[in-house]
Design a protein around this motif. Sequence first.
Motif, mmCIF file in Angstrom:
data_model
loop_
_atom_site.group_PDB
_atom_site.id
_atom_site.type_symbol
_atom_site.label_atom_id
_atom_site.label_comp_id
_atom_site.label_asym_id
_atom_site.label_seq_id
_atom_site.Cartn_x
_atom_site.Cartn_y
_atom_site.Cartn_z
ATOM 1 N N GLY A 1 0.821 -1.198 0.000
ATOM 2 C CA GLY A 1 0.000 0.000 0.000
ATOM 3 C C GLY A 1 0.854 1.247 0.000
ATOM 4 N N PRO A 2 0.412 2.298 -0.684
ATOM 5 C CA PRO A 2 1.204 3.522 -0.744
ATOM 6 C C PRO A 2 1.224 4.242 0.596
ATOM 7 C CG PRO A 2 -0.943 3.890 -1.721
ATOM 8 C CD PRO A 2 -0.852 2.429 -1.419
ATOM 9 N N ALA A 3 2.324 4.955 0.855
ATOM 10 C CA ALA A 3 2.357 5.846 2.001
ATOM 11 C C ALA A 3 1.336 6.955 1.775
ATOM 12 C CB ALA A 3 3.751 6.437 2.169
ATOM 13 N N THR A 4 0.605 7.334 2.815
ATOM 14 C CA THR A 4 -0.455 8.328 2.657
ATOM 15 C C THR A 4 -0.580 9.174 3.915
ATOM 16 O OG1 THR A 4 -2.822 8.643 2.224
ATOM 17 C CG2 THR A 4 -2.184 6.653 3.433
ATOM 18 N N PHE A 5 -1.074 10.392 3.723
ATOM 19 C CA PHE A 5 -1.400 11.252 4.858
ATOM 20 C C PHE A 5 -2.842 11.050 5.302
ATOM 21 C CE2 PHE A 5 1.980 14.066 2.904
ATOM 22 C CZ PHE A 5 2.893 13.901 3.933
ATOM 23 N N PHE A 6 -3.614 10.234 4.580
ATOM 24 C CA PHE A 6 -5.049 10.130 4.818
ATOM 25 C C PHE A 6 -5.394 8.866 5.602
ATOM 26 C CE2 PHE A 6 -5.330 12.494 0.544
ATOM 27 C CZ PHE A 6 -5.149 13.719 1.176
ATOM 28 N N ASP A 7 -4.815 8.720 6.785
ATOM 29 C CA ASP A 7 -5.103 7.553 7.615
ATOM 30 C C ASP A 7 -6.453 7.649 8.304
ATOM 31 O OD1 ASP A 7 -2.765 6.241 7.015
ATOM 32 O OD2 ASP A 7 -1.672 7.005 8.737
ATOM 33 N N GLN A 8 -6.887 8.868 8.615
ATOM 34 C CA GLN A 8 -8.098 9.064 9.401
ATOM 35 C C GLN A 8 -9.205 9.741 8.595
ATOM 36 O OE1 GLN A 8 -8.020 7.645 12.374
ATOM 37 N NE2 GLN A 8 -5.843 7.172 12.142
ATOM 38 N N GLU A 9 -9.036 9.807 7.273
ATOM 39 C CA GLU A 9 -10.036 10.455 6.429
ATOM 40 C C GLU A 9 -10.432 9.511 5.301
ATOM 41 O OE1 GLU A 9 -9.087 14.668 5.368
ATOM 42 O OE2 GLU A 9 -7.136 14.129 6.208
ATOM 43 N N LEU A 10 -11.734 9.512 4.964
ATOM 44 C CA LEU A 10 -12.212 8.756 3.817
ATOM 45 C C LEU A 10 -11.929 9.598 2.575
ATOM 46 C CD1 LEU A 10 -13.562 6.201 2.808
ATOM 47 C CD2 LEU A 10 -15.780 7.321 3.107
ATOM 48 N N ARG A 11 -10.689 9.502 2.119
ATOM 49 C CA ARG A 11 -10.221 10.439 1.105
ATOM 50 C C ARG A 11 -9.064 9.815 0.334
ATOM 51 N NH1 ARG A 11 -7.779 16.375 2.761
ATOM 52 N NH2 ARG A 11 -7.265 17.110 0.675
ATOM 53 N N GLU B 1 6.929 8.704 -2.574
ATOM 54 C CA GLU B 1 7.196 10.144 -2.543
ATOM 55 C C GLU B 1 6.244 10.901 -3.460
ATOM 56 O OE1 GLU B 1 11.985 9.648 -1.553
ATOM 57 O OE2 GLU B 1 11.329 10.157 -3.583
ATOM 58 N N ALA B 2 5.984 10.345 -4.638
ATOM 59 C CA ALA B 2 5.082 11.010 -5.575
ATOM 60 C C ALA B 2 3.668 11.110 -5.000
ATOM 61 C CB ALA B 2 5.071 10.264 -6.904
ATOM 62 N N ASP B 3 3.180 10.023 -4.405
ATOM 63 C CA ASP B 3 1.844 10.048 -3.807
ATOM 64 C C ASP B 3 1.741 11.095 -2.709
ATOM 65 O OD1 ASP B 3 0.587 8.121 -5.360
ATOM 66 O OD2 ASP B 3 1.130 6.468 -4.041
ATOM 67 N N LEU B 4 2.714 11.114 -1.820
ATOM 68 C CA LEU B 4 2.682 12.039 -0.699
ATOM 69 C C LEU B 4 2.816 13.485 -1.151
ATOM 70 C CD1 LEU B 4 4.808 9.959 1.810
ATOM 71 C CD2 LEU B 4 2.409 10.591 2.115
ATOM 72 N N CYS B 5 3.671 13.728 -2.136
ATOM 73 C CA CYS B 5 3.804 15.094 -2.654
ATOM 74 C C CYS B 5 2.481 15.565 -3.241
ATOM 75 C CB CYS B 5 4.901 15.166 -3.711
ATOM 76 S SG CYS B 5 6.568 15.272 -3.016
ATOM 77 N N THR B 6 1.795 14.706 -3.971
ATOM 78 C CA THR B 6 0.509 15.078 -4.544
ATOM 79 C C THR B 6 -0.501 15.381 -3.444
ATOM 80 O OG1 THR B 6 0.919 13.759 -6.521
ATOM 81 C CG2 THR B 6 -1.367 14.318 -6.047
ATOM 82 N N GLU B 7 -0.539 14.544 -2.420
ATOM 83 C CA GLU B 7 -1.468 14.782 -1.309
ATOM 84 C C GLU B 7 -1.174 16.093 -0.593
ATOM 85 O OE1 GLU B 7 -2.320 10.070 -0.160
ATOM 86 O OE2 GLU B 7 -1.436 11.425 1.325
#
Length: 232
Positions: free
Chosen positions: A104-114, A175-181
Amino acid sequence: MKVAFISGTSIVNSTLFSSWEVRTVETKYGPVTYKTRGEHALINRHGYSFPLPPHSINYRANIAALADLGFKDIVSLNSVGSLKRELPPGTFVSCADYVGLQQGPATFFDQELRGGAPLIANNLIPQLIAALAPEFTIHPGKVYVQMRGPRFETKAEIRIVKDWGDVIGMTAAHEADLCTEAGLRYNSLALIDNYANGLEGTEIDFAKFKDLVKDNQAKVNRLFVRLLEILA
């Protein structure tokens, strides 16, 4: 120009940044040590005190730190393996898309349905390709296949993924996923250090990989000199 750089093994052995100021910034995901000079900052994605393997890197802290420091444009240099015989070791590429199915990609959206649409902005890449030529040839529009690491891929795994993309690595998709977020513009540069395991009849191990990285060190140093000049 206010630009941050993310790199890894290619800068650990470089003296190019030895005079840059070392600072640490606290983020909600943990502390991040970085180097800075003028409007530029540099993060070693593996860390400086105890280099972490790719699957253990605190990607969220690294990208959050750059966002907190006010950066919008990020230039990343990744070490990759080639999945194509026409892209030999020593070649520079820029990736415009990526595959990251193994974890799974690294994400900032652990607590959001997003979630968000994947993106590599590459807004600076046309300028960099033009300015770096003819000294450097950058092959744009490539596809990056991300694997988990820290071990290299088996020959059987390479046979499966070799048609998924052009190069293979362990870091850029996160890194690309997180930068976009985070609203940052991620620019992809990658140096091919080896053929993927089994491709072109080659076998790879970590010792051989370190030797190949060492062979490309002068090329990486010169690339960063030019990047700093272009993005001054």
